[in-house]
Design a protein around this motif. Structure first.
Motif, short mmCIF file in Angstrom:
data_model
loop_
_atom_site.label_atom_id
_atom_site.label_comp_id
_atom_site.label_asym_id
_atom_site.label_seq_id
_atom_site.Cartn_x
_atom_site.Cartn_y
_atom_site.Cartn_z
N THR A 186 0.84 -1.20 0.00
CA THR A 186 0.00 0.00 0.00
C THR A 186 0.87 1.25 0.00
O THR A 186 2.06 1.21 0.29
N ASN A 187 0.23 2.39 -0.30
CA ASN A 187 0.94 3.67 -0.24
C ASN A 187 1.58 3.90 1.12
O ASN A 187 2.74 4.32 1.22
N ASN A 188 0.81 3.66 2.18
CA ASN A 188 1.31 3.97 3.52
C ASN A 188 2.47 3.08 3.93
O ASN A 188 3.41 3.53 4.59
N VAL A 189 2.42 1.82 3.53
CA VAL A 189 3.55 0.93 3.80
C VAL A 189 4.80 1.47 3.11
O VAL A 189 5.88 1.53 3.70
N ALA A 190 4.66 1.86 1.84
CA ALA A 190 5.81 2.38 1.10
C ALA A 190 6.34 3.67 1.73
O ALA A 190 7.55 3.89 1.79
N GLU A 191 5.44 4.50 2.21
CA GLU A 191 5.87 5.75 2.85
C GLU A 191 6.67 5.46 4.13
O GLU A 191 7.70 6.09 4.39
N TYR A 192 6.18 4.53 4.93
CA TYR A 192 6.93 4.15 6.14
C TYR A 192 8.29 3.55 5.78
O TYR A 192 9.30 3.83 6.43
N ARG A 193 8.32 2.74 4.73
CA ARG A 193 9.59 2.15 4.32
C ARG A 193 10.57 3.24 3.87
O ARG A 193 11.78 3.14 4.11
N GLY A 194 10.07 4.29 3.22
CA GLY A 194 10.93 5.40 2.85
C GLY A 194 11.50 6.12 4.06
O GLY A 194 12.69 6.47 4.10
N LEU A 195 10.64 6.35 5.06
CA LEU A 195 11.12 6.99 6.29
C LEU A 195 12.18 6.13 6.97
O LEU A 195 13.23 6.65 7.41
N ILE A 196 11.93 4.84 7.07
CA ILE A 196 12.89 3.94 7.72
C ILE A 196 14.23 3.99 6.99
O ILE A 196 15.30 4.08 7.62
N ALA A 197 14.19 3.94 5.67
CA ALA A 197 15.43 3.97 4.89
C ALA A 197 16.18 5.28 5.10
O ALA A 197 17.41 5.31 5.23
N GLY A 198 15.43 6.39 5.16
CA GLY A 198 16.08 7.68 5.38
C GLY A 198 16.71 7.79 6.75
O GLY A 198 17.83 8.31 6.91
N LEU A 199 16.02 7.27 7.79
CA LEU A 199 16.58 7.30 9.14
C LEU A 199 17.81 6.39 9.24
O LEU A 199 18.80 6.73 9.91
N GLU A 200 17.75 5.24 8.57
CA GLU A 200 18.92 4.36 8.59
C GLU A 200 20.12 5.02 7.92
O GLU A 200 21.26 4.93 8.41
N ALA A 201 19.87 5.73 6.82
CA ALA A 201 20.97 6.42 6.13
C ALA A 201 21.54 7.53 7.01
O ALA A 201 22.76 7.73 7.06
N ALA A 202 20.67 8.24 7.72
CA ALA A 202 21.14 9.29 8.62
C ALA A 202 21.98 8.70 9.74
O ALA A 202 23.00 9.28 10.15
N ALA A 203 21.56 7.55 10.26
CA ALA A 203 22.34 6.90 11.31
C ALA A 203 23.70 6.46 10.80
O ALA A 203 24.72 6.57 11.51
N GLU A 204 23.73 5.95 9.57
CA GLU A 204 25.01 5.54 8.99
C GLU A 204 25.98 6.71 8.85
O GLU A 204 27.20 6.55 8.93
N LEU A 205 25.43 7.90 8.64
CA LEU A 205 26.27 9.10 8.53
C LEU A 205 26.69 9.63 9.90
O LEU A 205 27.46 10.60 9.98
N GLY A 206 26.18 9.04 10.97
CA GLY A 206 26.54 9.47 12.31
C GLY A 206 25.83 10.71 12.78
O GLY A 206 26.29 11.39 13.71
N ALA A 207 24.68 11.03 12.18
CA ALA A 207 23.96 12.25 12.56
C ALA A 207 23.41 12.13 13.98
O ALA A 207 23.02 11.06 14.43
N ALA A 208 23.38 13.26 14.66
CA ALA A 208 22.81 13.32 16.01
C ALA A 208 21.41 13.92 15.99
O ALA A 208 20.56 13.58 16.83
N GLU A 209 21.15 14.83 15.06
CA GLU A 209 19.87 15.53 14.98
C GLU A 209 19.30 15.35 13.58
O GLU A 209 20.02 15.47 12.59
N VAL A 210 17.99 15.07 13.50
CA VAL A 210 17.34 14.83 12.22
C VAL A 210 16.05 15.63 12.15
O VAL A 210 15.27 15.65 13.10
N GLU A 211 15.85 16.27 11.01
CA GLU A 211 14.52 16.78 10.67
C GLU A 211 13.99 15.92 9.54
O GLU A 211 14.57 15.89 8.45
N ALA A 212 12.93 15.16 9.81
CA ALA A 212 12.34 14.26 8.82
C ALA A 212 11.16 14.97 8.16
O ALA A 212 10.20 15.34 8.83
N ARG A 213 11.26 15.14 6.86
CA ARG A 213 10.22 15.84 6.10
C ARG A 213 9.52 14.87 5.17
O ARG A 213 10.17 14.16 4.41
#
Length: 371
Positions: free
Chosen positions: A47-74
């Protein structure tokens, strides 16, 4: 090298709801806008919502890999943003594991702030998600920056002939409004608030009796805010026990822009090139109007809200020809040519069942036996 703060832009979608799905995510430097990472993946049928959550998860994982401490998720998904902020309940069981996974990632940062943005400000992630959807539909090579397997998504729906219990589904009874002068005259009728004719009001009463026979118990009647729909919806509500008629702006007709109120022949004569382009692509809008792609996005949101809000219940949805065609196209996982081949009469009734795992069953299309 680790970064202190990043912006994550994420999106996801499906060609149908559910349908071939994918997500996209971009990580940026908040000061320069420089792209620090991209993630994109086709995830099969979801579904659309599943895909949207998967996008958020992937973005947060990428931010963690970069060692970020603060995130603004848009994100341009109001549902995901509101659920992650704790303001909306997560009623769909298929989304709960994904929300929990996202929440676990949030705990790895010093701070995470969620922001809703309009789609036009999320174009990079949207483009990545669309490319992934094309890959899921077999129209482009898959691009998977994360390298994860996708076969265990909790809301994917494998093909099956196995009968499903109807009592677990959210049933949507889709009703096109009754006749207006513009439908009789074959004029583009979008956002103009055109009332029902006498025949249209009679159609509304006949449709109300038909809906009452189909559904002895109705949890809600939801309608486009335009009067031709609300008048039809009120007749139906009276026949099914007087649940309140709730307007939903996402169910309004397509905005036909400068074509509003004109006949098809007038549009062909005055805007031949623009009409050909519009007929050829759902992404093209009439001059000063709205594309069918945009209409599909908002009707998809409306369907997902109803699926989540009324599990196992029946909801009557009163809308217009374009939104109902797009809902049926997505329910049938059909292509865009479906929109030109399907005819929907005024006051016609269609029925679809939406299951908790994302499955869809189309029960009837354009039933007019009551007219």
């Amino acid at each position: 090298m680790a970064v202190r703060a990043v912006v994550v832009e994420a999106d996801g979608g499906s060609r149908g709801n559910p349908g071939p799905a994918g997500y996209g995510a971009v990580v940026r430097d908040p000061d320069t806008g420089e792209v620090l990472a991209e993630r994109s993946e086709a995830i099969g049928t979801a579904t659309n919502n599943v895909a949207e959550y998967r996008g958020l998860i992937a973005g947060l994982e990428a931010a963690a890999e970069l060692g970020a401490a603060e995130v603004e998720a848009r994100m341009d998904s109001k549902l995901v943003v509101e659920q992650m902020c704790g303001r909306w309940q997560i009623k769909h069981p298929g989304l709960r594991p994904l929300a929990a996974q996202a929440a676990g990632l949030v705990g790895r940062f010093a701070s995470v702030r969620f922001s809703w943005i309009p789609r036009e400000r999320n174009r990079h992630a949207d483009a990545l998600a669309n490319a992934a959807m094309d890959a899921a539909a077999g129209r482009a090579p898959a691009r998977a920056a994360t390298g994860r397997a996708t076969g265990t998504d909790p809301a994917t729906t494998p093909a099956s002939w196995e009968p499903r219990p109807t009592e677990t589904a959210t049933r949507l009874i889709l009703v096109r409004h009754g006749e207006t002068e513009r439908t009789v005259q074959k004029r583009y009728s979008g956002r103009g608030d055109v009332p029902l004719t006498d025949r249209g009001r009679a159609q509304a009463r006949a449709t109300a009796a038909r809906v009452a026979a189909l559904a002895p118990v109705v949890a809600a009647v939801v309608s486009s805010p335009l009067s031709r729909c609300t008048a039809t919806a009120e007749a139906i509500a009276t026949a099914v026990g007087n649940p309140p008629v709730r307007p939903d702006d996402d169910l309004i007709e397509c905005d036909f822009g400068v074509w509003e109120g004109r006949t098809f022949a007038e549009v062909r004569e005055g805007w031949p090139g623009e009409l050909d382009a519009w007929l050829a692509s759902t992404r093209v809008a009439p001059p000063e109007g709205e594309s069918f792609t945009a209409v599909a996005e908002r009707t998809g949101r409306a369907v997902e809200r109803l699926r989540g809000a009324y599990p196992g219940e029946t909801v009557v949805v009163v809308s217009h020809v374009s939104p109902i065609k797009l809902v049926l196209r997505d329910a049938l996982a059909a292509g865009d040519a479906f929109l030109h081949r399907l005819y929907l009469d005024t006051a016609g009734v269609s029925v679809i069942d939406l299951y908790p795992d994302g499955g869809v069953a189309v029960r009837s299309v354009n039933d007019t036996a009551h007219l």
